[in-house]
Design a protein around this motif. Structure first.
Motif, mmCIF file in Angstrom:
data_model
loop_
_atom_site.group_PDB
_atom_site.id
_atom_site.type_symbol
_atom_site.label_atom_id
_atom_site.label_comp_id
_atom_site.label_asym_id
_atom_site.label_seq_id
_atom_site.Cartn_x
_atom_site.Cartn_y
_atom_site.Cartn_z
ATOM 1 N N SER A 238 8.923 0.488 4.174
ATOM 2 C CA SER A 238 7.721 0.796 4.616
ATOM 3 C C SER A 238 7.111 -0.519 5.163
ATOM 4 C CB SER A 238 6.722 1.495 3.488
ATOM 5 O OG SER A 238 6.213 0.389 2.581
ATOM 6 N N TRP A 239 5.936 -0.077 5.953
ATOM 7 C CA TRP A 239 5.500 -1.541 6.676
ATOM 8 C C TRP A 239 4.037 -1.208 7.084
ATOM 9 C CZ3 TRP A 239 8.610 1.966 9.181
ATOM 10 C CH2 TRP A 239 8.351 2.215 10.363
ATOM 11 N N ASN B 245 2.778 8.613 6.965
ATOM 12 C CA ASN B 245 1.922 7.445 6.815
ATOM 13 C C ASN B 245 1.261 7.671 5.116
ATOM 14 O OD1 ASN B 245 -0.248 5.707 7.152
ATOM 15 N ND2 ASN B 245 -1.607 7.174 7.863
ATOM 16 N N SER B 246 1.532 6.592 4.655
ATOM 17 C CA SER B 246 1.007 6.280 3.154
ATOM 18 C C SER B 246 -0.424 5.575 3.485
ATOM 19 C CB SER B 246 1.912 5.261 2.197
ATOM 20 O OG SER B 246 3.031 6.201 2.259
ATOM 21 N N ARG C 234 6.649 5.153 6.652
ATOM 22 C CA ARG C 234 7.696 5.302 6.031
ATOM 23 C C ARG C 234 8.410 6.421 6.590
ATOM 24 N NH1 ARG C 234 7.153 9.015 1.805
ATOM 25 N NH2 ARG C 234 5.124 9.773 1.309
ATOM 26 N N LEU C 235 9.822 6.804 6.225
ATOM 27 C CA LEU C 235 10.633 7.795 6.611
ATOM 28 C C LEU C 235 10.721 8.581 5.347
ATOM 29 C CD1 LEU C 235 13.791 6.330 8.682
ATOM 30 C CD2 LEU C 235 11.364 7.413 9.344
ATOM 31 N N SER C 236 10.608 9.924 5.548
ATOM 32 C CA SER C 236 10.696 11.135 4.616
ATOM 33 C C SER C 236 11.782 10.985 3.701
ATOM 34 C CB SER C 236 10.269 12.379 5.019
ATOM 35 O OG SER C 236 11.443 13.001 5.719
ATOM 36 N N ASN C 237 12.859 10.620 3.943
ATOM 37 C CA ASN C 237 14.284 10.687 3.162
ATOM 38 C C ASN C 237 14.327 9.310 2.511
ATOM 39 O OD1 ASN C 237 14.772 9.124 5.117
ATOM 40 N ND2 ASN C 237 16.722 10.055 5.544
ATOM 41 N N GLY D 170 0.765 -1.053 -0.101
ATOM 42 C CA GLY D 170 0.005 -0.018 0.078
ATOM 43 C C GLY D 170 0.749 1.382 0.261
ATOM 44 N N ALA D 171 1.947 1.002 -1.387
ATOM 45 C CA ALA D 171 2.524 2.074 -1.521
ATOM 46 C C ALA D 171 2.369 3.184 -0.175
ATOM 47 C CB ALA D 171 2.822 2.733 -2.849
#
Length: 577
Positions: free
Chosen positions: A336-337, A363-364, A311-314, A32-33
């Motif tokens: 990501s997880w 959060n994606s 996920r982390l922004s970088n 979920g990209a």
């Protein structure tokens, strides 16, 4: 554009990311990209020295369904990254000692009402929590130290916002406790009473948590603040992973607010509650200041219904070192997880080489969520331009400051379980009954358990049996399934290996829409009845919860009856904290 790899120490994450295969990238994409009362305002001056940008473009397939859900004026919604991450206090035992069974510690908390200042404009939000905190104080103990936790119900007769009776039941989620100390949903402590829970704490090091589990109102009570971390340490974990101030407990939650600042609880016909304000340790979208070194984070999701895809922004991966049931056999990296309610993941973030930079935790989202304008942001880390701490408090070298371990708990008993040893396979479908609109787990709901006098069970494994349980999800929902008492190994998800970050002992599993998961577990160490339920708490309360028994046959005496074997008693001194 600035080179985002510049200044990263050799041997750290940029070397490992080069080994991420196209298949892994596609797989991750397919996924979920302390409370706010203690929140410190400010930090804007320091924050202005940090860049705030995302170097990783992630396609989010989840359109925001609305700008917001809260009824409070938009200008009173907190600004992102304007507050400092609160540090949740550690609970201090009131008694310690050693007896014939070994070391013990005694704690007490009171469930009480209090007000927090989350929103702007001077609005106060009434909450309930342990010792007037949301989340409540963290309990930290060494493996093998028995704990007595006395929970005093100092709440009013009815909930200050939602109006239901304020009976509580305290569950230590992830503990192999006897049934009468497991927080059984019908083992209720009414206002003015107290109950002392006994926890053996013989399990390996892990992040578990205590929270309310009262039948039919668990969602409202946990949402209002009745939740807290509980950490078990051991020598293996202490030698491998950061400790002290570099071992950070995080509790993520979401909330929605009425115009007067009170919590709203729109559960959308029992399907779930999704807030438009993201809270971390009780503070909205906070900032944590960190040194340029490796940190360990213990992240617990206490949302009623929201799952995250972090996920982390970088674009940097995180290194997973522990799941619900403690250390993984080996560390794993992920970009990501998915993280559902009640799951705990422990991971390392390597901040070396990022001094003076801001890194956001984003959060994606996933399928079956409701997303709003700012639910894509969670918190930020400002990496201070200072020399990192490389020693322990006693002055000795601390190798964890710049070390990411590979092997962890390679002999973990749960992960060593062999499917060939299973004596039985059971299959359960999670669904909603179209006729009654009641959520069911298998063919039972909690209403069926109540109607049977709390005797009916979904399964009856023998003490010491190993079994495979399969859970099949339906259309339109995801379900985090929690099995009390045991840790399990997730064998497969839709017939293929599970995600790398799930390859550790678990007690809660993410069952996505139309997913089928297979779990392997060994039943013990206690006989008795234990609950199984969905940890979307709206589903649990209506009434996606059932029970199983271990080592009991119909008609057997049950000395560990979860309701009657250890009853609450009148509070000896209601004035005590």
């Amino acid at each position: 554009m600035e080179d985002r790899w510049e200044g990263v120490p050799p041997g750290s994450w940029q070397a490992s990311i080069m080994s991420v295969t196209r298949r892994q990238v596609l797989r991750y994409g397919a996924v979920g990209a302390a409370g706010a009362a203690a929140t410190v305002l400010g930090g804007a001056a320091l924050a202005s020295a940090f860049s705030s940008r995302s170097d990783l473009a992630v396609v989010n397939h989840h359109e925001a369904l609305a700008a917001s859900v809260s009824q409070v004026a938009p200008e009173l919604i907190p600004r992102r990254y304007a507050r400092t991450l609160p540090t949740v206090p550690r609970l201090v035992p009131f008694a310690t000692g050693v007896d014939g069974e070994g070391p013990f510690e005694k704690f007490q908390v009171r469930a009480q009402t209090f007000n927090t200042r989350i929103l702007g404009g001077g609005l106060l939000t009434p909450q309930i929590g342990y010792n007037g905190l949301a989340p409540g104080p963290t309990i930290e103990i060494e493996r093998g130290t028995r704990v007595e936790l006395t929970v005093r119900n100092h709440l009013p007769a009815t909930h200050p916002t939602f109006g239901h009776p304020m009976d509580i039941a305290t569950h230590l989620h992830g503990s192999a406790s006897l049934p009468q100390f497991d927080g059984y949903a019908a083992d209720l402590t009414v206002p003015g009473f107290m109950k002392t829970y006994h926890y053996p704490d013989h399990q390996t090091a892990r992040t578990i948590w205590y929270h309310d589990h009262a039948q039919h109102v668990t969602a409202e009570n946990v949402y209002s603040g009745l939740n807290a971390h509980y950490h078990i340490h051991d020598e293996e974990e202490r030698a491998l992973l950061p400790q002290g101030e570099f071992d950070v407990a995080l509790t993520v939650d979401d909330a929605q607010f009425a115009a007067d600042g009170r919590l709203m609880f729109d559960h959308r016909e029992d399907s779930g509650v999704w807030g438009d304000v993201i809270l971390m340790n009780g503070a909205p979208w906070p900032v944590m200041r960190v040194e340029p070194r490796i940190y360990r984070f213990r992240l617990l999701n206490t949302c009623v219904s929201r799952s995250f895809r972090f996920r982390l922004s970088n674009g940097m991966p995180v290194t997973f070192v522990a799941t619900d049931g403690g250390l993984m056999p080996r560390s794993r990296q992920a970009l990501s997880w998915r993280h559902s309610p009640a799951e705990r993941y422990e991971f390392l973030i390597d901040f070396r080489g990022f001094a003076g930079r801001r890194i956001e935790l984003l959060n994606s989202s996933n399928d079956n969520n409701r997303d709003f304008d700012f639910t894509d942001k969670v918190m930020a880390f400002d990496v201070l331009p200072v020399p990192p701490t490389t020693t322990r408090p006693d002055g000795s070298p601390d190798p964890t400051w710049n070390t990411i371990p590979g092997d962890l708990s390679t002999g973990n008993a749960v992960m060593a379980l062999d499917p060939a040893d299973a004596v039985r396979e059971r299959r359960f479908r999670v669904k909603r009954d179209d006729a009654t609109n009641v959520w069911e787990l298998g063919e039972l709901s909690w209403f069926d358990i109540v109607d049977s006098g709390y005797q009916r069970v979904m399964a009856d494994p023998g003490l010491g049996d190993t079994e495979i349980w399969e859970f099949e999800g339906g259309d339109g929902w995801f379900h985090p399934i929690h099995i009390h008492l045991v840790d399990f190994k997730v064998l497969t998800r839709n017939g293929v290996p599970v995600f790398d970050y799930e390859q550790g002992p678990k007690d809660t599993v993410y069952v996505g829409e139309n997913e089928t998961v297979r779990l392997l577990m060994n039943f013990g160490p206690h006989r008795g009845r234990y609950m199984v339920h969905c940890h979307n708490l709206s589903h649990e309360d209506h009434a996606m919860m059932t029970q199983y028994s271990v080592g009991l046959q119909p008609g057997d005496p049950d000395p560990n009856d979860p309701i009657n074997a250890a009853r609450p008693v009148p509070d000896a001194d209601p004035s005590l904290a």
